[in-house]
Design an enzyme around this catalytic site. Structure first.
Site, PDB file in Angstrom:
ATOM      1  N   SER A  69      69.724  55.552   3.640  1.00 31.16           N
ATOM      2  CA  SER A  69      70.032  54.214   4.142  1.00 31.16           C
ATOM      3  C   SER A  69      70.245  53.264   2.980  1.00 31.16           C
ATOM      4  O   SER A  69      69.517  53.322   1.977  1.00 31.16           O
ATOM      5  CB  SER A  69      68.894  53.698   5.026  1.00 31.16           C
ATOM      6  N   GLY A 124      64.151  43.878  11.508  1.00 36.32           N
ATOM      7  CA  GLY A 124      62.995  43.077  11.866  1.00 36.32           C
ATOM      8  C   GLY A 124      63.330  41.707  12.415  1.00 36.32           C
ATOM      9  O   GLY A 124      62.458  40.843  12.519  1.00 36.32           O
ATOM     10  N   SER A 128      67.750  44.262  17.508  1.00 34.31           N
ATOM     11  CA  SER A 128      67.900  45.654  17.932  1.00 34.31           C
ATOM     12  C   SER A 128      68.742  46.501  17.004  1.00 34.31           C
ATOM     13  O   SER A 128      69.624  47.246  17.434  1.00 34.31           O
ATOM     14  CB  SER A 128      68.453  45.726  19.362  1.00 34.31           C
ATOM     15  N   SER A 129      68.436  46.419  15.726  1.00 39.22           N
ATOM     16  CA  SER A 129      69.062  47.351  14.792  1.00 39.22           C
ATOM     17  C   SER A 129      68.672  48.786  15.129  1.00 39.22           C
ATOM     18  O   SER A 129      69.427  49.724  14.838  1.00 39.22           O
ATOM     19  CB  SER A 129      68.653  47.018  13.359  1.00 39.22           C
ATOM     20  N   SER A 130      67.529  48.967  15.781  1.00 44.18           N
ATOM     21  CA  SER A 130      67.094  50.322  16.170  1.00 44.18           C
ATOM     22  C   SER A 130      68.035  50.934  17.194  1.00 44.18           C
ATOM     23  O   SER A 130      68.440  52.097  17.065  1.00 44.18           O
ATOM     24  CB  SER A 130      65.662  50.295  16.717  1.00 44.18           C
ATOM     25  N   GLU A 162      63.757  56.750  21.737  1.00 45.26           N
ATOM     26  CA  GLU A 162      62.836  55.694  21.322  1.00 45.26           C
ATOM     27  C   GLU A 162      61.511  55.794  22.077  1.00 45.26           C
ATOM     28  O   GLU A 162      60.441  55.558  21.513  1.00 45.26           O
ATOM     29  CB  GLU A 162      63.473  54.315  21.514  1.00 45.26           C
ATOM     30  N   ASP A 174      68.711  47.279  25.461  1.00 39.63           N
ATOM     31  CA  ASP A 174      69.310  47.259  24.129  1.00 39.63           C
ATOM     32  C   ASP A 174      70.396  48.314  23.986  1.00 39.63           C
ATOM     33  O   ASP A 174      71.491  48.042  23.494  1.00 39.63           O
ATOM     34  CB  ASP A 174      68.231  47.484  23.069  1.00 39.63           C
ATOM     35  N   TYR A 223      53.616  45.061  22.241  1.00 41.25           N
ATOM     36  CA  TYR A 223      54.637  45.385  23.237  1.00 41.25           C
ATOM     37  C   TYR A 223      54.106  46.375  24.276  1.00 41.25           C
ATOM     38  O   TYR A 223      54.233  46.151  25.489  1.00 41.25           O
ATOM     39  CB  TYR A 223      55.876  45.968  22.545  1.00 41.25           C
TER      40      TYR A 223
END
Length: 390
Positions: A69, A124, A128-130, A162, A174, A223
């Site tokens: 990355s 962060g 929603s980069s995930s 996820e 997302d 969460y």
């Protein structure tokens, strides 16, 4: 190739010494309204931002997996198809490896590959980069290995990755937004029916994003506790409302009448979910009437509910919302995403007010002695194949 795609190919060559076979991309997302409704059976409004994450992949002749990355200075993650679930790897690598795991669980045949990630989505930030990483990885692997997965399948398997591999019990919002978004359109996702449609962003309306300095990480936040609290409220209310399936399908009056059966914390959570569901309905109605003032006020009401009832805001986000809503030309503002850090959005019916970003940054620095990132985002298209030689 576009400039970000060139950067992804360059990074791949820099790390692995060869050219990628496939490059894909996916956008970050905004949750416009519908906080925590995607795991409680409600309707959520989202949108894709104009910042994207790119995944470049090349197949290997063995079963090895190498992941790199551009935002992580560490050397590439090394594992294999057979060891991917047991080897040690950094947190970010769980997302692409979760996709690998889901594909193998479904009986897909795969070999080894090299994968490089380049991202313009701030990590962060609650954007929603995930989900972007999950879906872009799934599309890249589908193209490279000839799996022929469509967008809906990719969104669903990304959510399962996820949930089951990363360990975050998220809903499907997302992944749906980043997979199916269209330029300058809002995505309306019905989580009970698992269906979505898009509506046009009103002409002239702009959305401002303000990213706080407090990073948002679902795995380290309350969460899962909130998910369990909503489940607890649902189970308690089922005794009085036979046949109910989801908390978000109830009316706030149901909570008012039967809330005495709930613990105070669960009653607050149930109030937020049911009132938020009503706000989404009112928001869509306001947009259909082109009532931007009403639409914006509902966003601000949502943030207040997140602050007082769902308790997933923090002082930094509260200060941003208060500063924004006091500014002329802002119809409303709220946190976006799960909360506990990240970003807020502001609804600007007549464009971004002159001087607002600078004023907002100065106020934030004065309050928190920290830097604020602010930008006017366009609404982007969703998941896409950038290039492929396979």
């Amino acid at each position: 190739m576009s400039r970000p795609e060139l950067r992804a190919a360059f990074h791949f060559r820099k790390v692995f010494g060869s050219d990628p076979d496939v490059i894909t991309s996916a956008p970050g997302r905004l949750e416009i309204l519908g906080n925590h409704l995607d795991h409680t059976g409600g309707c959520v409004v989202g949108a894709a931002i104009d910042r994207r994450l790119y995944v470049a992949i090349a197949l290997r002749s063995d079963s090895g997996i190498r992941l790199a990355s551009d935002i992580m200075p560490d050397p590439p993650v090394l594992t294999t198809i057979s060891r991917h679930a047991t080897d040690a790897w950094p947190d970010w690598a769980a997302y692409p490896l979760g996709i690998v795991n889901e594909l193998l669980v479904q009986g897909m045949e795969m070999g080894g590959f090299d994968l490089a990630v380049v991202s313009d989505i701030p990590a962060g930030a609650g954007l929603s980069s995930s989900a972007a990483l999950e879906t872009a990885t799934a599309l890249a692997l589908s193209q490279a290995f000839g799996l022929y997965l469509d967008r809906s399948v990719i969104a669903a398997l990304s959510q399962r990755a996820e949930n089951r591999f990363v360990g975050v019990p998220c809903g499907l919002l997302d992944q749906t937004v980043v997979a199916h978004a269209q330029p300058e359109e809002l995505v309306v996702f019905d989580s009970a029916l698992q269906r979505h449609h898009t509506i046009r962003l009103p002409a002239g309306t702009r959305i401002l994003v303000a990213q706080s300095h407090v990073q948002h990480r679902l795995a380290d936040s309350p969460y899962e506790q909130r998910v369990n609290e909503c489940l607890g409220a649902t189970m308690s209310l089922e005794r009085f409302i036979p046949g109910m399936r989801n908390l978000a399908e109830l009316h706030p009056l149901d909570v008012a009448v039967y809330g005495h059966a709930l613990e105070p914390v669960l009653a607050r959570r149930a109030r937020h979910i049911t009132e938020e569901s009503e706000r989404v309905r009112a928001f869509l109605d306001a947009l259909s009437r082109d009532d931007q003032v009403a639409a914006g006020a509902l966003l601000s009401a949502s943030h207040e509910s997140s602050r007082t009832l769902f308790e997933n805001s923090i002082p930094e986000l509260d200060a941003l919302v208060a500063t924004l809503t006091a500014f002329r030309g802002i119809a409303g503002a709220r946190l976006t995403g799960a909360g506990w850090g990240g970003s807020v959005l502001a609804w600007c019916p007549d464009g971004i007010p002159k001087g607002l970003p600078e004023r907002l940054k100065a106020t934030y620095t004065e309050l928190f002695d920290a830097e604020l990132q602010v930008w006017d985002t366009g609404l982007s298209d969703g998941l896409r194949l950038e290039s492929a030689t396979r």
